[in-house]
Design an enzyme around this catalytic site. Structure first.
Site, PDB file in Angstrom:
ATOM      1  N   LYS A   1      -9.958  -4.974  -5.892  1.00  0.00           N
ATOM      2  CA  LYS A   1     -10.780  -3.917  -6.508  1.00  0.00           C
ATOM      3  C   LYS A   1      -9.921  -2.894  -7.243  1.00  0.00           C
ATOM      4  CE  LYS A   1     -10.414  -1.343  -2.336  1.00  0.00           C
ATOM      5  NZ  LYS A   1      -9.671  -2.184  -1.430  1.00  0.00           N
TER       6      LYS A   1
ATOM      7  N   LYS B   1       0.828  -1.216   0.000  1.00  0.00           N
ATOM      8  CA  LYS B   1       0.000   0.000   0.000  1.00  0.00           C
ATOM      9  C   LYS B   1       0.854   1.255   0.000  1.00  0.00           C
ATOM     10  CE  LYS B   1      -4.468  -1.558   1.453  1.00  0.00           C
ATOM     11  NZ  LYS B   1      -5.608  -1.439   2.333  1.00  0.00           N
TER      12      LYS B   1
ATOM     13  N   LYS C   1      -3.153 -10.931  -6.887  1.00  0.00           N
ATOM     14  CA  LYS C   1      -4.429 -11.366  -6.313  1.00  0.00           C
ATOM     15  C   LYS C   1      -5.573 -10.497  -6.832  1.00  0.00           C
ATOM     16  CE  LYS C   1      -4.465  -8.583  -2.187  1.00  0.00           C
ATOM     17  NZ  LYS C   1      -4.594  -8.344  -0.810  1.00  0.00           N
TER      18      LYS C   1
HETATM   19  P1  TYM Z   1      -9.614  -6.926   3.209  1.00  0.00           P
HETATM   20  O1  TYM Z   1     -10.713  -5.945   3.442  1.00  0.00           O
HETATM   21  O2  TYM Z   1      -8.528  -6.567   2.262  1.00  0.00           O
HETATM   22  O3  TYM Z   1     -10.191  -8.303   2.731  1.00  0.00           O
HETATM   23  C1  TYM Z   1     -11.258  -8.920   3.422  1.00  0.00           C
HETATM   24  C2  TYM Z   1     -11.141 -10.432   3.379  1.00  0.00           C
HETATM   25  O4  TYM Z   1     -11.128 -10.920   2.037  1.00  0.00           O
HETATM   26  C3  TYM Z   1      -9.969 -11.729   1.833  1.00  0.00           C
HETATM   27  N1  TYM Z   1      -9.491 -11.506   0.457  1.00  0.00           N
HETATM   28  C4  TYM Z   1      -9.210 -12.493  -0.397  1.00  0.00           C
HETATM   29  N2  TYM Z   1      -9.291 -13.830  -0.281  1.00  0.00           N
HETATM   30  C5  TYM Z   1      -8.957 -14.569  -1.358  1.00  0.00           C
HETATM   31  N3  TYM Z   1      -8.554 -14.046  -2.537  1.00  0.00           N
HETATM   32  C6  TYM Z   1      -8.453 -12.701  -2.709  1.00  0.00           C
HETATM   33  N4  TYM Z   1      -8.088 -12.198  -3.874  1.00  0.00           N
HETATM   34  C7  TYM Z   1      -8.786 -11.857  -1.597  1.00  0.00           C
HETATM   35  N5  TYM Z   1      -8.825 -10.512  -1.409  1.00  0.00           N
HETATM   36  C8  TYM Z   1      -9.251 -10.317  -0.141  1.00  0.00           C
HETATM   37  C9  TYM Z   1      -8.960 -11.223   2.867  1.00  0.00           C
HETATM   38  O5  TYM Z   1      -7.997 -12.201   3.160  1.00  0.00           O
HETATM   39  C10 TYM Z   1      -9.844 -10.922   4.043  1.00  0.00           C
HETATM   40  O6  TYM Z   1     -10.123 -12.081   4.787  1.00  0.00           O
HETATM   41  N6  TYM Z   1      -7.124  -6.091   7.428  1.00  0.00           N
HETATM   42  C11 TYM Z   1      -8.250  -6.778   6.824  1.00  0.00           C
HETATM   43  C12 TYM Z   1      -9.583  -6.387   7.415  1.00  0.00           C
HETATM   44  C13 TYM Z   1      -9.617  -6.526   8.890  1.00  0.00           C
HETATM   45  C14 TYM Z   1      -9.733  -7.758   9.618  1.00  0.00           C
HETATM   46  C15 TYM Z   1      -9.729  -7.378  11.012  1.00  0.00           C
HETATM   47  C16 TYM Z   1      -9.838  -9.089   9.254  1.00  0.00           C
HETATM   48  C17 TYM Z   1      -9.549  -5.514   9.793  1.00  0.00           C
HETATM   49  N7  TYM Z   1      -9.621  -6.025  11.071  1.00  0.00           N
HETATM   50  C18 TYM Z   1      -9.822  -8.350  12.017  1.00  0.00           C
HETATM   51  C19 TYM Z   1      -9.926 -10.054  10.264  1.00  0.00           C
HETATM   52  C20 TYM Z   1      -9.915  -9.684  11.623  1.00  0.00           C
HETATM   53  C21 TYM Z   1      -8.251  -6.443   5.346  1.00  0.00           C
HETATM   54  O7  TYM Z   1      -7.728  -5.455   4.901  1.00  0.00           O
HETATM   55  O8  TYM Z   1      -8.981  -7.326   4.601  1.00  0.00           O
END
Ligand code: TYM
Length: 333
Positions: free
Chosen positions: A200, A115, A197
């Site tokens: 968006k 990022k 991966k």
């Molecule tokens: P975020 O918002 O980027 O993504 C949310 C969830 O989707 C999964 N994910 C994917 N899984 C498979 N293939 C992909 N291409 C893909 N893109 C996203 C992510 O692994 C995630 O599970 N920091 C976290 C959000 C967060 C969080 C938390 C998660 C904040 N606090 C506490 C768990 C517990 C994040 O940015 O995910």
């Protein structure tokens, strides 16, 4: 005992529309265990402002995300669904854990490196200390499991280290959570660039949950496959990453194994395979899209869900926060 059930918790940032990676990597695994676990799922809005957001879009997407959570099968009667910023204990514990998270640990986080490369003009403190807030999100609820996709494993591991460090100093305050990563769908790759991966930020390779079926089909038909001469459907992550990704998606939505998929498309080229994956995804997402639109129209219902969710979440979060404040030596009010 008030809480004998095991606890699950996870969140997604409402920084963009939910996509197939979020669904297969995370949400789909959340609803499955609602009877067995005490489940907390939230919209991680505090995290989104580490990157500049348009306020009106953020508000709209947060509510859309809640409607989509419910449409994906998360029954608000059985799961606590809430908006992170409604529960102030996240920011409060986040500060405390910042002081128990090391600079070196934060510097190693892949998401920070990615990022900060993408937002070179806004490498703010929040972007750097984000994993300490994520650790707080998790540890407040003392979960056993954190269901996430592969890319979040590193943050859950950091959370475990911070929790262990804190427990080592103050005694058993936090339960040490485990990441819970699905077998198929843990890392869905971009349809237009299978080396990265699905995300968006590259919309042409990303399938959104609310996207129209014809647009989804178009993206699958255009999906990048491999320039090998073989042109057959065979699982080989190394040499055929585009086909392997499509097979992973097809396997995740149909439940078929890679061997079954190879047999199904034996003797057929990518021209048959790609639209078949598109069809399977369209059918998997159709009920979610329809249900989410219906729920989103009922603003009063959504409000009742997030209010009840925040109340329940705050109650649990506050118990952990009070314990932490006492341990570190803050005077009780
Ligand atoms: P975020 O918002 O980027 O993504 C949310 C969830 O989707 C999964 N994910 C994917 N899984 C498979 N293939 C992909 N291409 C893909 N893109 C996203 C992510 O692994 C995630 O599970 N920091 C976290 C959000 C967060 C969080 C938390 C998660 C904040 N606090 C506490 C768990 C517990 C994040 O940015 O995910």
């Amino acid at each position: 005992m008030e809480n004998e059930k095991k606890v699950m918790l996870s969140g997604i940032q409402p920084s963009g529309d939910l996509h197939l990676g979020n669904y297969l990597g995370a949400i789909r695994n959340w609803g499955k265990r609602a009877e067995e676990f005490d489940c907390y799922y939230f919209m991680a809005d505090l995290h989104t402002i580490t990157v500049r957001q348009n306020p009106a879009d953020l508000r709209r997407r947060t509510l859309e995300q809640l409607a989509q959570y419910i449409a994906c099968g998360l029954d608000p009667e059985k799961n606590t669904l809430f908006i992170q910023s409604h529960v102030p204990q996240h920011a409060q514990l986040g500060w405390v854990l910042n002081c128990y998270t090391m600079f070196g640990e934060l510097s190693r986080m892949t998401q920070f490196k990615d990022k900060s490369a993408k937002n070179a003009d806004n490498i703010n403190g929040g972007l750097f200390t984000y994993p300490a807030l994520m650790a707080a999100d998790i540890l407040l609820y003392q979960p056993d499991y954190v269901p996430v996709g592969e890319d979040q494993k590193q943050h859950v591991e950091l959370t475990r280290n911070v929790a262990q460090r804190f427990n080592h100093i103050y005694g058993d305050v936090f339960k040490i959570p485990e990441p819970y990563i699905p077998k198929a769908g843990a890392r869905v790759m971009s349809l237009s660039d299978p080396a990265n991966k699905m995300s968006k930020s590259a919309p042409e390779g990303c399938v959104f949950l609310m996207e129209k079926p014809e647009d989804i089909q178009r993206k699958f038909k255009r999906a990048v496959t491999d320039c090998d001469t073989e042109r057959c459907v065979r699982y080989d992550r190394e040499n055929k990453p585009g086909v392997a990704n499509l097979m992973q998606i097809y396997s995740a939505v149909t439940g078929k194994s890679y061997e079954e998929i190879e047999r199904e498309f034996d003797g057929q080229g990518y021209g048959v395979f790609k639209p078949a994956v598109g069809d399977a995804v369209v059918e998997c997402l159709r009920p979610i899209r329809e249900e989410a639109s219906r729920i989103l129209a009922d603003k009063a219902y959504l409000e009742s869900v997030y209010r009840a969710g925040a109340e329940k979440a705050s109650y649990v979060a506050n118990k952990t926060l009070r314990k932490v404040y006492k341990k570190v030596g803050f005077v009780a009010r």
